[in-house]
Scaffold this motif. Structure first.
Motif, PDB file in Angstrom:
ATOM      1  N   THR A 168       0.864  -1.178   0.000  1.00 24.56           N
ATOM      2  CA  THR A 168       0.000   0.000   0.000  1.00 24.56           C
ATOM      3  C   THR A 168       0.901   1.228   0.000  1.00 24.56           C
ATOM      4  N   ARG A 169       0.373   2.319  -0.487  1.00 27.76           N
ATOM      5  CA  ARG A 169       1.127   3.585  -0.515  1.00 27.76           C
ATOM      6  C   ARG A 169       0.278   4.643   0.182  1.00 27.76           C
ATOM      7  N   TRP A 170       0.923   5.383   1.043  1.00 31.08           N
ATOM      8  CA  TRP A 170       0.232   6.378   1.871  1.00 31.08           C
ATOM      9  C   TRP A 170       0.849   7.745   1.661  1.00 31.08           C
ATOM     10  N   GLN A 171       0.068   8.778   1.942  1.00 31.59           N
ATOM     11  CA  GLN A 171       0.573  10.149   1.901  1.00 31.59           C
ATOM     12  C   GLN A 171       0.023  10.898   3.100  1.00 31.59           C
ATOM     13  N   VAL A 172       0.933  11.496   3.851  1.00 31.43           N
ATOM     14  CA  VAL A 172       0.577  12.354   4.976  1.00 31.43           C
ATOM     15  C   VAL A 172       1.226  13.698   4.684  1.00 31.43           C
ATOM     16  N   GLY A 173       0.411  14.723   4.521  1.00 35.32           N
ATOM     17  CA  GLY A 173       0.957  15.999   4.076  1.00 35.32           C
ATOM     18  C   GLY A 173       1.571  15.806   2.696  1.00 35.32           C
ATOM     19  N   ARG A 174       2.826  16.167   2.550  1.00 32.71           N
ATOM     20  CA  ARG A 174       3.518  16.001   1.261  1.00 32.71           C
ATOM     21  C   ARG A 174       4.402  14.754   1.221  1.00 32.71           C
ATOM     22  N   LEU A 175       4.519  14.066   2.318  1.00 36.77           N
ATOM     23  CA  LEU A 175       5.383  12.889   2.385  1.00 36.77           C
ATOM     24  C   LEU A 175       4.589  11.636   2.041  1.00 36.77           C
ATOM     25  N   SER A 176       5.119  10.839   1.113  1.00 35.28           N
ATOM     26  CA  SER A 176       4.470   9.561   0.810  1.00 35.28           C
ATOM     27  C   SER A 176       5.424   8.424   1.142  1.00 35.28           C
ATOM     28  N   PHE A 177       4.851   7.276   1.494  1.00 33.44           N
ATOM     29  CA  PHE A 177       5.644   6.106   1.861  1.00 33.44           C
ATOM     30  C   PHE A 177       4.858   4.851   1.521  1.00 33.44           C
ATOM     31  N   ASP A 178       5.589   3.779   1.241  1.00 30.43           N
ATOM     32  CA  ASP A 178       4.989   2.479   0.951  1.00 30.43           C
ATOM     33  C   ASP A 178       5.126   1.572   2.161  1.00 30.43           C
ATOM     34  N   LEU A 179       4.127   0.742   2.366  1.00 33.87           N
ATOM     35  CA  LEU A 179       4.168  -0.311   3.376  1.00 33.87           C
ATOM     36  C   LEU A 179       3.975  -1.634   2.643  1.00 33.87           C
ATOM     37  N   VAL A 180       4.830  -2.607   2.945  1.00 32.16           N
ATOM     38  CA  VAL A 180       4.798  -3.881   2.236  1.00 32.16           C
ATOM     39  C   VAL A 180       4.643  -5.004   3.254  1.00 32.16           C
ATOM     40  N   ASN A 181       3.625  -5.822   3.037  1.00 31.72           N
ATOM     41  CA  ASN A 181       3.375  -7.012   3.845  1.00 31.72           C
ATOM     42  C   ASN A 181       3.875  -8.194   3.025  1.00 31.72           C
ATOM     43  N   VAL A 182       4.900  -8.882   3.530  1.00 37.23           N
ATOM     44  CA  VAL A 182       5.538  -9.963   2.776  1.00 37.23           C
ATOM     45  C   VAL A 182       5.281 -11.295   3.463  1.00 37.23           C
ATOM     46  N   HIS A 183       4.853 -12.269   2.669  1.00 36.79           N
ATOM     47  CA  HIS A 183       4.703 -13.647   3.141  1.00 36.79           C
ATOM     48  C   HIS A 183       5.965 -14.378   2.694  1.00 36.79           C
ATOM     49  N   LEU A 184       6.901 -14.524   3.623  1.00 31.94           N
ATOM     50  CA  LEU A 184       8.216 -15.056   3.298  1.00 31.94           C
ATOM     51  C   LEU A 184       8.199 -16.565   3.075  1.00 31.94           C
ATOM     52  N   PHE A 185       9.274 -17.041   2.484  1.00 36.56           N
ATOM     53  CA  PHE A 185       9.482 -18.472   2.288  1.00 36.56           C
ATOM     54  C   PHE A 185       9.681 -19.133   3.638  1.00 36.56           C
ATOM     55  N   HIS A 186       9.230 -20.355   3.764  1.00 35.38           N
ATOM     56  CA  HIS A 186       9.458 -21.105   4.998  1.00 35.38           C
ATOM     57  C   HIS A 186      10.717 -21.939   4.811  1.00 35.38           C
ATOM     58  N   ASP A 187      11.736 -21.582   5.518  1.00 38.24           N
ATOM     59  CA  ASP A 187      13.011 -22.275   5.442  1.00 38.24           C
ATOM     60  C   ASP A 187      13.823 -21.837   6.655  1.00 38.24           C
ATOM     61  N   ASP A 188      14.903 -22.544   6.921  1.00 38.34           N
ATOM     62  CA  ASP A 188      15.766 -22.131   8.007  1.00 38.34           C
ATOM     63  C   ASP A 188      16.316 -20.735   7.764  1.00 38.34           C
ATOM     64  N   SER A 189      16.545 -20.419   6.490  1.00 39.22           N
ATOM     65  CA  SER A 189      17.056 -19.115   6.128  1.00 39.22           C
ATOM     66  C   SER A 189      16.345 -18.627   4.873  1.00 39.22           C
ATOM     67  N   ASN A 190      15.598 -17.545   4.982  1.00 36.57           N
ATOM     68  CA  ASN A 190      14.929 -16.985   3.818  1.00 36.57           C
ATOM     69  C   ASN A 190      15.926 -16.483   2.775  1.00 36.57           C
ATOM     70  N   LEU A 191      17.074 -15.997   3.230  1.00 34.53           N
ATOM     71  CA  LEU A 191      18.091 -15.549   2.274  1.00 34.53           C
ATOM     72  C   LEU A 191      18.625 -16.726   1.480  1.00 34.53           C
ATOM     73  N   GLU A 192      18.809 -17.853   2.138  1.00 34.76           N
ATOM     74  CA  GLU A 192      19.272 -19.052   1.444  1.00 34.76           C
ATOM     75  C   GLU A 192      18.218 -19.531   0.445  1.00 34.76           C
ATOM     76  N   SER A 193      16.960 -19.473   0.821  1.00 31.93           N
ATOM     77  CA  SER A 193      15.887 -19.881  -0.085  1.00 31.93           C
ATOM     78  C   SER A 193      15.860 -19.024  -1.339  1.00 31.93           C
ATOM     79  N   MET A 194      16.084 -17.732  -1.196  1.00 34.25           N
ATOM     80  CA  MET A 194      16.056 -16.827  -2.337  1.00 34.25           C
ATOM     81  C   MET A 194      17.227 -17.075  -3.291  1.00 34.25           C
ATOM     82  N   SER A 195      18.345 -17.584  -2.778  1.00 36.18           N
ATOM     83  CA  SER A 195      19.532 -17.774  -3.627  1.00 36.18           C
ATOM     84  C   SER A 195      19.443 -19.004  -4.501  1.00 36.18           C
ATOM     85  N   ARG A 196      18.457 -19.845  -4.289  1.00 37.35           N
ATOM     86  CA  ARG A 196      18.323 -21.073  -5.094  1.00 37.35           C
ATOM     87  C   ARG A 196      17.820 -20.794  -6.470  1.00 37.35           C
TER      88      ARG A 196
END
Length: 173
Positions: free
Chosen positions: A145-173
């Motif tokens: 989602t993207r929000w704006q308060v006054g002139r400042l905007s920012f994104d919020l991201v809800n991530v459903h990560l991989f299930h593994d001992d290490s998510n970084l290791e899962s991404m490198s495969r």
């Protein structure tokens, strides 16, 4: 113009924000014993912090054992739930509508239940299937989602990560 921008910047600096991310799969698997306890803890934090803006990002909404039925596998959501609460004292807040490519005022309560495919205020993507060589489907992905308060905007991201001992290791495969 400078004083207006300065006032808006100060408003954003003073926006008390509470960001929470929680894997709630166990709550759905045993709601009688866990949901009330979890909700009481959430309420206590909200009372203690008294935020202007709350982003509650949940993963595994519906439980960890949620399975697709028959040929409907592609339609299974990424099991994400994003809840946003804006205190009435916040008057200058908008959310981005990805469908119309414009910010819209946040003024009323909106609850989206069930399929949210046609909801314009979110960008939802599943991770590509090639990231899951041992499965034919996956609920992993993100919702933004993207929000704006006054002139400042920012994104919020809800991530459903991989299930593994290490998510970084899962991404490198």
């Amino acid at each position: 113009m400078y004083s207006s921008y300065k006032a808006q910047s100060l408003a954003m600096k003073n926006l008390k924000t509470l960001l929470i991310s929680a894997n709630v799969g166990s709550l759905f698997d045993d709601p009688e014993n866990l949901f009330k306890k979890w909700l009481n803890q959430f309420y206590q934090v909200v009372r203690d912090k008294d935020p202007d803006f709350i982003a509650l990002h949940c993963q595994e909404v519906g439980g960890k054992k949620l399975c697709p039925v028959n040929a409907e596998r592609e339609k299974v959501d990424s099991a994400l739930g994003s809840l946003y609460f804006v205190h009435s004292r916040v008057v200058d807040i908008r959310i981005w509508d990805f469908a119309s490519s414009d910010f819209v005022n946040v003024k009323d309560t909106k609850v989206y239940d069930g399929s949210i495919e046609s909801v314009g205020e979110k960008d939802k993507q599943k991770f590509p299937l090639e990231l899951f060589p041992n499965r034919t489907w996956s609920r992993k992905g993100y919702m933004r989602t993207r929000w704006q308060v006054g002139r400042l905007s920012f994104d919020l991201v809800n991530v459903h990560l991989f299930h593994d001992d290490s998510n970084l290791e899962s991404m490198s495969r």
